[in-house]
Design a protein around this motif. Structure first.
Motif, PDB file in Angstrom:
ATOM      1  N   UNK A 146       0.819  -1.209   0.000  1.00  0.00           N
ATOM      2  CA  UNK A 146       0.000   0.000   0.000  1.00  0.00           C
ATOM      3  C   UNK A 146       0.852   1.257   0.000  1.00  0.00           C
ATOM      4  N   UNK A 147       2.029   1.201   0.595  1.00  0.00           N
ATOM      5  CA  UNK A 147       2.918   2.361   0.562  1.00  0.00           C
ATOM      6  C   UNK A 147       3.344   2.663  -0.882  1.00  0.00           C
ATOM      7  N   UNK A 148       3.468   1.611  -1.685  1.00  0.00           N
ATOM      8  CA  UNK A 148       3.789   1.806  -3.095  1.00  0.00           C
ATOM      9  C   UNK A 148       2.713   2.646  -3.768  1.00  0.00           C
ATOM     10  N   UNK A 149       1.460   2.348  -3.452  1.00  0.00           N
ATOM     11  CA  UNK A 149       0.349   3.108  -4.036  1.00  0.00           C
ATOM     12  C   UNK A 149       0.443   4.585  -3.672  1.00  0.00           C
ATOM     13  N   UNK A 150       0.833   4.885  -2.453  1.00  0.00           N
ATOM     14  CA  UNK A 150       0.967   6.282  -2.038  1.00  0.00           C
ATOM     15  C   UNK A 150       2.005   7.010  -2.885  1.00  0.00           C
ATOM     16  N   UNK A 151       3.139   6.368  -3.116  1.00  0.00           N
ATOM     17  CA  UNK A 151       4.192   6.973  -3.937  1.00  0.00           C
ATOM     18  C   UNK A 151       3.728   7.154  -5.388  1.00  0.00           C
TER      19      UNK A 151
END
Length: 335
Positions: free
Chosen positions: A226-231
């Protein structure tokens, strides 16, 4: 230029002797093959409908209006308009002063975000993921060069290697040089791979990518979360983006039940698929679901390239000029 480049990268006899005899074009990037991909460039078109924002004249329209090459429209004169752009014919016909408005052309940087971590030195069919990723990146680079775009790159493998955008062959040749240096499986398998290296690389990319760039992400997306989605959402606010998912057929279908020797380059072990088949399928299914979910959440196109695929054929099916209406092929992973 290309001939001198080949001579520059030609390894010495000692260097060849030091390399494993088992290395071949399926396990290491081949300089001549990457240069030869240039012949496909004229058949590809990487342009997007969304305008670019770069400041140098080029082939892609900017949302800024100014003194450019293409006439856009005439409108009623407004205080502050440049009188050199007066449209005297329309002014005479309408009885009110009108000025010409032009669509300014801007060059668009192409950024190739390339995973060359230890996870990419794997394949059971065809060529290593790293080789397929290199072919994909260079083919996109040649296509960009053919349309006058600048080509830059960001390679990551626990460390980050940035290539500033350059125009034409210079941009592609610096990319090939960097891929040759950082896509060696003998050295790459020794690289420490952190789970969050993908996210760290994306965070770094946010600081160096200029708004209006076209970013191609080339990876197997190990460690996506999910952190990837934020980036990705932050990057996508100011750039066009597409994801090229490099995968091995074994990641979709587990091997027949049995015991298989495996290694990470330093240690060896045994994979017993007789008892781990269900866990194997759950793991890769979860990885695939996460990848599709993140890309769908970020509204990014996702294209899949297998290690046993013909890279030029796949890229042609997506970006080929005669088949633009068929860009969303069966290999596109976003609904």
């Amino acid at each position: 230029m290309i001939r001198r480049f080949r001579q520059w990268l030609q390894p010495s006899a000692r260097e060849i002797e030091d390399e494993s005899n088992a290395l071949n074009p399926s396990t290491m990037v081949d300089i001549h093959q990457l240069i030869g991909l240039q012949r496909y460039a004229g058949k590809l078109d990487l342009t997007r409908k969304q305008p670019a924002h770069a400041r140098i004249a080029g082939n892609h329209y900017s949302r800024f209006r100014g003194r450019g090459m293409d006439y856009q429209e005439s409108r009623v004169y407004q205080p502050g308009d440049d009188i050199r752009n007066m449209d005297w014919r329309v002014t005479a016909r309408a009885g009110k002063p009108h000025t010409k408005v032009y669509q300014e052309e801007r060059e668009r940087p192409i950024i190739l975000f390339i995973d060359v971590g230890s996870n990419m030195f794997f394949a059971t069919q065809g060529a290593l993921k790293s080789v397929i990723a290199a072919q994909t990146a260079v083919l996109l680079g040649w296509a960009a060069a053919a349309h006058g775009d600048r080509i830059g790159a960001f390679l990551f493998n626990g460390e980050h290697h940035e290539l500033r955008p350059k125009t034409g062959k210079r941009g592609v040749l610096q990319l090939i040089h960097s891929l040759v240096n950082h896509s060696n499986p003998v050295q790459g398998m020794k690289t420490v791979r952190h789970k969050d290296s993908l996210n760290q690389a994306l965070e770094r990319l946010q600081r160096i990518a200029r708004p209006g760039s076209m970013i191609f992400m080339i990876s197997d997306f190990t460690g996506i979360d999910q952190h990837t989605a934020d980036h990705l959402l932050r990057l996508h606010q100011h750039n066009n983006m597409a994801a090229m998912h490099i995968y091995d057929p074994l990641e979709l279908t587990p091997p027949p039940p049995g015991r298989y020797a495996i290694t990470d380059g330093d240690t060896t072990g045994v994979l017993d698929t007789r008892s781990q088949k269900d866990a194997y399928q759950r793991y890769f299914k979860q990885q695939e679901n996460t990848l599709h979910s993140v890309m769908r959440q970020c509204s990014l196109p996702l294209y899949r390239i297998a290690t046993n695929d013909n890279v030029p054929a796949i890229i042609q099916s997506v970006f080929g000029m005669p088949h633009r209406s068929h860009a969303r092929t069966a290999r596109q992973g976003v609904a």
